[in-house]
Design an enzyme around this catalytic site. Sequence first.
Site, PDB file in Angstrom:
ATOM      1  CB  THR A 185      -0.928   0.016   1.232  1.00 25.94           C
ATOM      2  OG1 THR A 185      -0.143  -0.240   2.392  1.00 25.94           O
ATOM      3  CG2 THR A 185      -2.028  -1.015   1.116  1.00 25.94           C
ATOM      4  N   PRO A 186       0.295   2.383  -0.462  1.00 22.94           N
ATOM      5  CG  PRO A 186      -1.060   3.882  -1.656  1.00 22.94           C
ATOM      6  CD  PRO A 186      -1.064   2.517  -1.012  1.00 22.94           C
ATOM      7  CD1 TRP A 187       4.198   7.073  -0.460  1.00 23.13           C
ATOM      8  CD2 TRP A 187       3.043   8.978  -0.194  1.00 23.13           C
ATOM      9  NE1 TRP A 187       4.311   7.795  -1.619  1.00 23.13           N
ATOM     10  CE2 TRP A 187       3.620   8.972  -1.484  1.00 23.13           C
ATOM     11  CE3 TRP A 187       2.271  10.080   0.196  1.00 23.13           C
ATOM     12  CZ2 TRP A 187       3.449  10.028  -2.390  1.00 23.13           C
ATOM     13  CZ3 TRP A 187       2.103  11.124  -0.712  1.00 23.13           C
ATOM     14  CH2 TRP A 187       2.690  11.085  -1.985  1.00 23.13           C
ATOM     15  CE  LYS A 230       6.428  -2.394   0.850  1.00 24.40           C
ATOM     16  NZ  LYS A 230       6.507  -1.079   1.537  1.00 24.40           N
ATOM     17  N   PRO A 231       3.240  -1.978   4.253  1.00 21.37           N
ATOM     18  CG  PRO A 231       3.380  -0.882   6.329  1.00 21.37           C
ATOM     19  CD  PRO A 231       3.632  -2.214   5.650  1.00 21.37           C
ATOM     20  CD  GLU A 253       9.142   3.035   1.029  1.00 20.59           C
ATOM     21  OE1 GLU A 253       8.221   2.203   1.126  1.00 20.59           O
ATOM     22  OE2 GLU A 253       9.681   3.343  -0.047  1.00 20.59           O
ATOM     23  CB  VAL A 256       6.155   0.101  -8.222  1.00 27.09           C
ATOM     24  CG1 VAL A 256       6.185  -1.044  -7.223  1.00 27.09           C
ATOM     25  CG2 VAL A 256       7.348   1.027  -7.984  1.00 27.09           C
ATOM     26  CD  GLU A 299      -7.596   0.349  -7.680  1.00 23.67           C
ATOM     27  OE1 GLU A 299      -7.529   1.320  -8.465  1.00 23.67           O
ATOM     28  OE2 GLU A 299      -8.585  -0.384  -7.590  1.00 23.67           O
ATOM     29  CB  CYS A 325      -4.134   7.713  -8.229  1.00 23.17           C
ATOM     30  SG  CYS A 325      -5.249   6.961  -7.069  1.00 23.17           S
ATOM     31  CD  GLU A 358       0.003   9.803 -11.013  1.00 22.47           C
ATOM     32  OE1 GLU A 358      -1.083   9.538 -10.512  1.00 22.47           O
ATOM     33  OE2 GLU A 358       0.970   9.020 -10.978  1.00 22.47           O
TER      34      GLU A 358
HETATM   35  P1  ADP Z   1       4.803   6.340  -5.061  1.00 21.98           P
HETATM   36  O1  ADP Z   1       5.563   6.749  -6.272  1.00 21.98           O
HETATM   37  O2  ADP Z   1       3.429   6.837  -5.003  1.00 21.98           O
HETATM   38  O3  ADP Z   1       5.563   6.407  -3.772  1.00 21.98           O
HETATM   39  P2  ADP Z   1       5.385   3.558  -5.249  1.00 21.98           P
HETATM   40  O4  ADP Z   1       4.785   2.698  -6.285  1.00 21.98           O
HETATM   41  O5  ADP Z   1       6.837   3.836  -5.300  1.00 21.98           O
HETATM   42  O6  ADP Z   1       4.497   4.834  -5.284  1.00 21.98           O
HETATM   43  O7  ADP Z   1       5.053   3.005  -3.796  1.00 21.98           O
HETATM   44  C1  ADP Z   1       3.859   2.390  -3.450  1.00 21.98           C
HETATM   45  C2  ADP Z   1       4.162   1.186  -2.600  1.00 21.98           C
HETATM   46  O8  ADP Z   1       4.975   0.299  -3.347  1.00 21.98           O
HETATM   47  C3  ADP Z   1       4.939   1.472  -1.310  1.00 21.98           C
HETATM   48  O9  ADP Z   1       4.501   0.590  -0.282  1.00 21.98           O
HETATM   49  C4  ADP Z   1       6.345   1.157  -1.716  1.00 21.98           C
HETATM   50  O10 ADP Z   1       7.159   0.782  -0.609  1.00 21.98           O
HETATM   51  C5  ADP Z   1       6.129  -0.034  -2.617  1.00 21.98           C
HETATM   52  N1  ADP Z   1       7.221  -0.276  -3.570  1.00 21.98           N
HETATM   53  C6  ADP Z   1       7.996   0.626  -4.229  1.00 21.98           C
HETATM   54  N2  ADP Z   1       8.907  -0.017  -4.999  1.00 21.98           N
HETATM   55  C7  ADP Z   1       8.700  -1.337  -4.837  1.00 21.98           C
HETATM   56  C8  ADP Z   1       9.290  -2.527  -5.368  1.00 21.98           C
HETATM   57  N3  ADP Z   1      10.297  -2.485  -6.252  1.00 21.98           N
HETATM   58  N4  ADP Z   1       8.816  -3.713  -4.952  1.00 21.98           N
HETATM   59  C9  ADP Z   1       7.796  -3.779  -4.081  1.00 21.98           C
HETATM   60  N5  ADP Z   1       7.175  -2.723  -3.559  1.00 21.98           N
HETATM   61  C10 ADP Z   1       7.607  -1.510  -3.923  1.00 21.98           C
END
Ligand code: ADP
Length: 473
Positions: free
Chosen positions: A140-142, A166-167, A169, A224, A242, A276, A377
């Site tokens: 999930t995203p932040w 996994k939320p 970071e 991603v 999504e 989004c 975006e």
């Molecule tokens: P944003 O650009 O909106 O931060 P991300 O797609 O990078 O979006 O992040 C959304 C989620 O995907 C977060 O939980 C992030 O930790 C996770 N994420 C980012 N890169 C990876 C990856 N290579 N593998 C798995 N999860 C990822």
Amino acid sequence: MYINGEWIESNKTFGVINPATGEEIGRVADGGQAEASQAIQVAHDTFKSWAATTAYERSAILYRAYNLMVERKQELAELMTREQGKPLKASLNEVQYGADFLLWFAEEAKRVYGETIPSSRSNQRFMVLYQPVGVVGAITPWNYPISMIARKVAPAMAAGCTVVLKPAESTPLCAMAIFKILEEAGTPPGVINLVTALDPKPIGTELCTNPLVKKLTFTGSTAVGRKLAQDAAPQLKRVSMELGGHAPFIVFEDADPVHAAKGASLVKFLNTGQACISPNRIYVHRNIMDKFMETFSQRVGRMVAGNGMEKGINIGPLVNEAAVAKVDNQVQDAVSKGATVHAGGQRLVDNGLDQGFFYAPTLLGDVTSDMLIYREETFGPVAAVIPFDDDDDILAMANDTHYGLAAYVYTQNLSKAIRTFEGLNFGIIGINDINPTSAAAPFGGTKESGLGREGAREGLMEYLETKLGGFIV
Ligand code: ADP
């Protein structure tokens, strides 16, 4: 981390930063592939007993969690504002939105109806039933750190699936808070598991490649999402995605330009543009452009950026330094190619804002298709306005993107509304409506904005497998 009903500490931790002040507000366990693998095993071992509970039992847990979340709305919202930055009022709205998913899926859990289908053979009967897919991996995203978790975990639990989440970071504290609520509501150990981590990659890889995970659900960027879908493909794992958006916002000549400008200013700057479904291309008919821009600039000019805990703030910080740089790059690029700046246009550094990641609410006019902002975006507080002259061109212009999440239309003409609704290649379309979202309504995109839907009845089907029985009697 929360695995098998235990809160697990680790010697390895990472800091969580308040994006308004740059201060560290907490430290959380930094998990890796080993913890993800352990959590998946636990979720797998728990699946059979959880799937065997009745829908009424699962519903009761979700309903208790809903009540707890509503009771603790203020506390959760304050945590969200400190961790993610959005103004407190917006955090309160988001906690309610998250709770709405708990309630909706508490109700839907009881409505996983099967079907009997007539056969052309007199001695044959068909019966269809829906069963939980199994262990679900969720990432999930932040930007919406509670509701995006609720809208995955609640339907998964309702369906009878177990979960490893996994939320993002930057917002693990909100994830921990919702897990504590689900624990207190009586979720048995092992049903939901949380692995926090600074580096998402090893956990993403484990969730995609471990054969015990049967379904991956992701909300985040298209780049991603594409990578995760590729990693999950060899096992043909079910995926829900999504992803990003590039929403057009079309204001036809017959629309009330003042009303449309108010709508645009509200939805564009929601969550500082970090949504989004945020409008990225605002197309306004040239004959009503002046009136539209007059109201829009007044509204943007009145917006106040700052720490979301303070009263009167309606624009929070961006998530990090990279986000500020990306937004500024789009603005500079647009200006160098002829866009006009009606408000904002620079980073905010006065009155202590230099400690956080603030960008001025910005309004750009005369945006053209050769500018970065027209294709990329934005995910920031920048409204890009594009004049148009001919209604016949607008559908093609709006659809000219790889994305297909949300679109908005302002018109008072019924046939134009229906034709545009039918012609736009997007999953969510607001017609004179800037908030076409609800736990009861399907949310999701077409094209590179994703696969599957969240919320609504469809959001539960994503966690169910269809099983057909043919019986000769
Ligand atoms: P944003 O650009 O909106 O931060 P991300 O797609 O990078 O979006 O992040 C959304 C989620 O995907 C977060 O939980 C992030 O930790 C996770 N994420 C980012 N890169 C990876 C990856 N290579 N593998 C798995 N999860 C990822």
